[in-house]
Structures are given as C-alpha cells and as structure tokens.
Scaffold this motif. Structure first.
Motif, PDB file in Angstrom:
ATOM      1  N   GLY A  13       7.495   4.305  -6.666  1.00  0.00           N
ATOM      2  CA  GLY A  13       7.282   3.225  -7.621  1.00  0.00           C
ATOM      3  C   GLY A  13       5.829   3.200  -8.058  1.00  0.00           C
ATOM      4  O   GLY A  13       4.931   3.563  -7.303  1.00  0.00           O
ATOM      5  N   THR A  14       5.578   2.777  -9.281  1.00  0.00           N
ATOM      6  CA  THR A  14       4.215   2.681  -9.784  1.00  0.00           C
ATOM      7  C   THR A  14       3.487   1.524  -9.110  1.00  0.00           C
ATOM      8  O   THR A  14       4.027   0.417  -9.002  1.00  0.00           O
ATOM      9  CB  THR A  14       4.221   2.483 -11.310  1.00  0.00           C
ATOM     10  OG1 THR A  14       4.901   3.592 -11.898  1.00  0.00           O
ATOM     11  CG2 THR A  14       2.814   2.415 -11.865  1.00  0.00           C
ATOM     12  N   ALA A  34      -1.694   5.334 -13.601  1.00  0.00           N
ATOM     13  CA  ALA A  34      -1.931   6.532 -14.412  1.00  0.00           C
ATOM     14  C   ALA A  34      -1.002   7.681 -14.028  1.00  0.00           C
ATOM     15  O   ALA A  34      -1.005   8.731 -14.664  1.00  0.00           O
ATOM     16  CB  ALA A  34      -3.381   6.977 -14.276  1.00  0.00           C
ATOM     17  N   GLY A  35      -0.209   7.491 -12.962  1.00  0.00           N
ATOM     18  CA  GLY A  35       0.688   8.537 -12.500  1.00  0.00           C
ATOM     19  C   GLY A  35       0.080   9.458 -11.467  1.00  0.00           C
ATOM     20  O   GLY A  35       0.721  10.416 -11.031  1.00  0.00           O
ATOM     21  N   ASP A  36      -1.178   9.188 -11.069  1.00  0.00           N
ATOM     22  CA  ASP A  36      -1.817   9.991 -10.033  1.00  0.00           C
ATOM     23  C   ASP A  36      -1.242   9.614  -8.670  1.00  0.00           C
ATOM     24  O   ASP A  36      -0.929   8.451  -8.419  1.00  0.00           O
ATOM     25  CB  ASP A  36      -3.330   9.768 -10.029  1.00  0.00           C
ATOM     26  CG  ASP A  36      -3.987  10.260 -11.309  1.00  0.00           C
ATOM     27  OD1 ASP A  36      -3.536  11.294 -11.846  1.00  0.00           O
ATOM     28  OD2 ASP A  36      -4.934   9.591 -11.772  1.00  0.00           O
ATOM     29  N   ILE A  37      -1.123  10.607  -7.796  1.00  0.00           N
ATOM     30  CA  ILE A  37      -0.526  10.386  -6.481  1.00  0.00           C
ATOM     31  C   ILE A  37      -1.580  10.625  -5.406  1.00  0.00           C
ATOM     32  O   ILE A  37      -2.317  11.605  -5.446  1.00  0.00           O
ATOM     33  CB  ILE A  37       0.690  11.304  -6.278  1.00  0.00           C
ATOM     34  CG1 ILE A  37       1.740  10.972  -7.341  1.00  0.00           C
ATOM     35  CG2 ILE A  37       1.267  11.128  -4.874  1.00  0.00           C
ATOM     36  CD1 ILE A  37       2.907  11.909  -7.383  1.00  0.00           C
ATOM     37  N   PHE A  38      -1.623   9.703  -4.445  1.00  0.00           N
ATOM     38  CA  PHE A  38      -2.585   9.744  -3.350  1.00  0.00           C
ATOM     39  C   PHE A  38      -1.833   9.655  -2.030  1.00  0.00           C
ATOM     40  O   PHE A  38      -0.763   9.044  -1.959  1.00  0.00           O
ATOM     41  CB  PHE A  38      -3.562   8.561  -3.452  1.00  0.00           C
ATOM     42  CG  PHE A  38      -4.316   8.518  -4.740  1.00  0.00           C
ATOM     43  CD1 PHE A  38      -5.515   9.196  -4.878  1.00  0.00           C
ATOM     44  CD2 PHE A  38      -3.821   7.819  -5.824  1.00  0.00           C
ATOM     45  CE1 PHE A  38      -6.216   9.165  -6.067  1.00  0.00           C
ATOM     46  CE2 PHE A  38      -4.514   7.781  -7.024  1.00  0.00           C
ATOM     47  CZ  PHE A  38      -5.717   8.456  -7.146  1.00  0.00           C
ATOM     48  N   ALA A  39      -2.422  10.214  -0.981  1.00  0.00           N
ATOM     49  CA  ALA A  39      -1.846  10.140   0.359  1.00  0.00           C
ATOM     50  C   ALA A  39      -2.963   9.835   1.343  1.00  0.00           C
ATOM     51  O   ALA A  39      -3.941  10.574   1.422  1.00  0.00           O
ATOM     52  CB  ALA A  39      -1.162  11.459   0.719  1.00  0.00           C
ATOM     53  N   ILE A  40      -2.810   8.718   2.058  1.00  0.00           N
ATOM     54  CA  ILE A  40      -3.812   8.345   3.068  1.00  0.00           C
ATOM     55  C   ILE A  40      -3.089   8.008   4.368  1.00  0.00           C
ATOM     56  O   ILE A  40      -1.881   7.757   4.372  1.00  0.00           O
ATOM     57  CB  ILE A  40      -4.701   7.160   2.616  1.00  0.00           C
ATOM     58  CG1 ILE A  40      -3.901   5.866   2.484  1.00  0.00           C
ATOM     59  CG2 ILE A  40      -5.415   7.486   1.312  1.00  0.00           C
ATOM     60  CD1 ILE A  40      -4.772   4.630   2.212  1.00  0.00           C
ATOM     61  N   GLY A  41      -3.840   8.004   5.446  1.00  0.00           N
ATOM     62  CA  GLY A  41      -3.278   7.617   6.727  1.00  0.00           C
ATOM     63  C   GLY A  41      -2.639   6.239   6.624  1.00  0.00           C
ATOM     64  O   GLY A  41      -3.207   5.330   6.019  1.00  0.00           O
ATOM     65  N   ASP A  42      -1.466   6.088   7.187  1.00  0.00           N
ATOM     66  CA  ASP A  42      -0.704   4.848   7.009  1.00  0.00           C
ATOM     67  C   ASP A  42      -1.090   3.752   7.983  1.00  0.00           C
ATOM     68  O   ASP A  42      -0.623   2.630   7.846  1.00  0.00           O
ATOM     69  CB  ASP A  42       0.799   5.136   7.141  1.00  0.00           C
ATOM     70  CG  ASP A  42       1.643   3.897   6.887  1.00  0.00           C
ATOM     71  OD1 ASP A  42       1.406   3.231   5.866  1.00  0.00           O
ATOM     72  OD2 ASP A  42       2.510   3.591   7.719  1.00  0.00           O
ATOM     73  N   ASP A  58      -5.667  -1.224  -8.357  1.00  0.00           N
ATOM     74  CA  ASP A  58      -6.578  -0.213  -8.899  1.00  0.00           C
ATOM     75  C   ASP A  58      -6.536   1.026  -8.009  1.00  0.00           C
ATOM     76  O   ASP A  58      -5.486   1.624  -7.863  1.00  0.00           O
ATOM     77  CB  ASP A  58      -7.989  -0.778  -9.038  1.00  0.00           C
ATOM     78  CG  ASP A  58      -8.035  -1.969 -10.004  1.00  0.00           C
ATOM     79  OD1 ASP A  58      -7.307  -1.927 -11.002  1.00  0.00           O
ATOM     80  OD2 ASP A  58      -8.778  -2.919  -9.728  1.00  0.00           O
ATOM     81  N   ASP A  59      -7.663   1.389  -7.402  1.00  0.00           N
ATOM     82  CA  ASP A  59      -7.703   2.601  -6.571  1.00  0.00           C
ATOM     83  C   ASP A  59      -7.794   2.255  -5.090  1.00  0.00           C
ATOM     84  O   ASP A  59      -8.393   2.975  -4.306  1.00  0.00           O
ATOM     85  CB  ASP A  59      -8.863   3.510  -6.985  1.00  0.00           C
ATOM     86  CG  ASP A  59     -10.214   2.848  -6.782  1.00  0.00           C
ATOM     87  OD1 ASP A  59     -10.259   1.622  -6.577  1.00  0.00           O
ATOM     88  OD2 ASP A  59     -11.231   3.565  -6.835  1.00  0.00           O
ATOM     89  N   THR A  60      -7.159   1.131  -4.698  1.00  0.00           N
ATOM     90  CA  THR A  60      -7.190   0.714  -3.295  1.00  0.00           C
ATOM     91  C   THR A  60      -5.790   0.382  -2.788  1.00  0.00           C
ATOM     92  O   THR A  60      -4.878   0.078  -3.555  1.00  0.00           O
ATOM     93  CB  THR A  60      -8.083  -0.530  -3.082  1.00  0.00           C
ATOM     94  OG1 THR A  60      -7.505  -1.653  -3.745  1.00  0.00           O
ATOM     95  CG2 THR A  60      -9.492  -0.285  -3.576  1.00  0.00           C
ATOM     96  N   LEU A  61      -5.680   0.423  -1.465  1.00  0.00           N
ATOM     97  CA  LEU A  61      -4.485  -0.043  -0.768  1.00  0.00           C
ATOM     98  C   LEU A  61      -4.945  -1.082   0.241  1.00  0.00           C
ATOM     99  O   LEU A  61      -5.791  -0.798   1.095  1.00  0.00           O
ATOM    100  CB  LEU A  61      -3.783   1.124  -0.068  1.00  0.00           C
ATOM    101  CG  LEU A  61      -2.485   0.816   0.684  1.00  0.00           C
ATOM    102  CD1 LEU A  61      -1.471   0.088  -0.192  1.00  0.00           C
ATOM    103  CD2 LEU A  61      -1.879   2.108   1.223  1.00  0.00           C
TER     104      LEU A  61
END
Length: 108
Positions: A13-14, A34-42, A58-61
């Motif tokens: 999901g976006t 923007a459709g960019d995909i990121f992967a960070i430690g969960d 934005d660019d944060t979780l």
C-alpha cells in the motif's frame, strides 16, 4: 546470500509499512507516495516494537508505541526516545517483485 523475493510491488500500500521476515530477519517494507520502496529493520531500537505497525510520513516510519521516527533512507532515529538506528536494506525490484538480501545493509 542472494536476494529473496518478499512480495509484489502491487501488494504494498502507498505510505504504508508491511512486515516480512526474511531469513529470520524482521524487515519493514514501505512504498512511499512517489512509488519508491524502502526496507528497514522492523524492530524499534527503543522498545522492541514492530515498526511496520507504525505510521509512514514523508521519508520516515514512526513507532506507534512511543513516537520515535526513523529515516527510511538512513535508519537513524529523528526523534526521541530512540537514539540507536535500525538497519537499512538494499531493495531491488525485478519484474514487479520486491527482492531484499537481509545480509546486505546500507551505510549512509
């Protein structure tokens, strides 16, 4: 270790996070507006909480439990109470599928 298919791009999901366990490593995968995909430690470094249950902005979780925001590009916490970063993993998109190698982390 080679990269592992975790899902199709269309399964994400976006501005939402999804949790995957790849080779025993919990990873939060995010597709931004923007459709960019990121992967960070969960796992939040402050309180052993799944970041995939948090909020993408934005660019944060953001961790839902205590409010620490982690950069999707660097893994660094941008707000307290967390002060230790989470790992950031390289993402490859192949034929519409998301692939991650959990043994390869990016240093920024």
């Amino acid at each position: 270790m080679a990269s592992v298919r975790v899902c199709a791009v269309d399964d994400l999901g976006t501005n939402e996070a999804a949790r995957f366990v790849v080779e025993g490593v919990p990873i939060a995968v995010v597709k931004d507006a923007a459709g960019d995909i990121f992967a960070i430690g969960d796992t939040c470094t402050h309180g052993d909480i799944s970041l995939a249950e948090g909020f993408v902005e934005d660019d944060t979780l953001e961790c839902w439990a205590h409010g620490s925001k982690f950069s999707l590009t660097t893994g660094k916490p941008l707000t307290l109470p967390a002060y230790e970063p989470v790992p950031v993993f390289q993402v490859e998109v192949k034929d519409g599928d998301v692939h991650i190698d959990p043994s390869v982390t990016l240093t920024v």
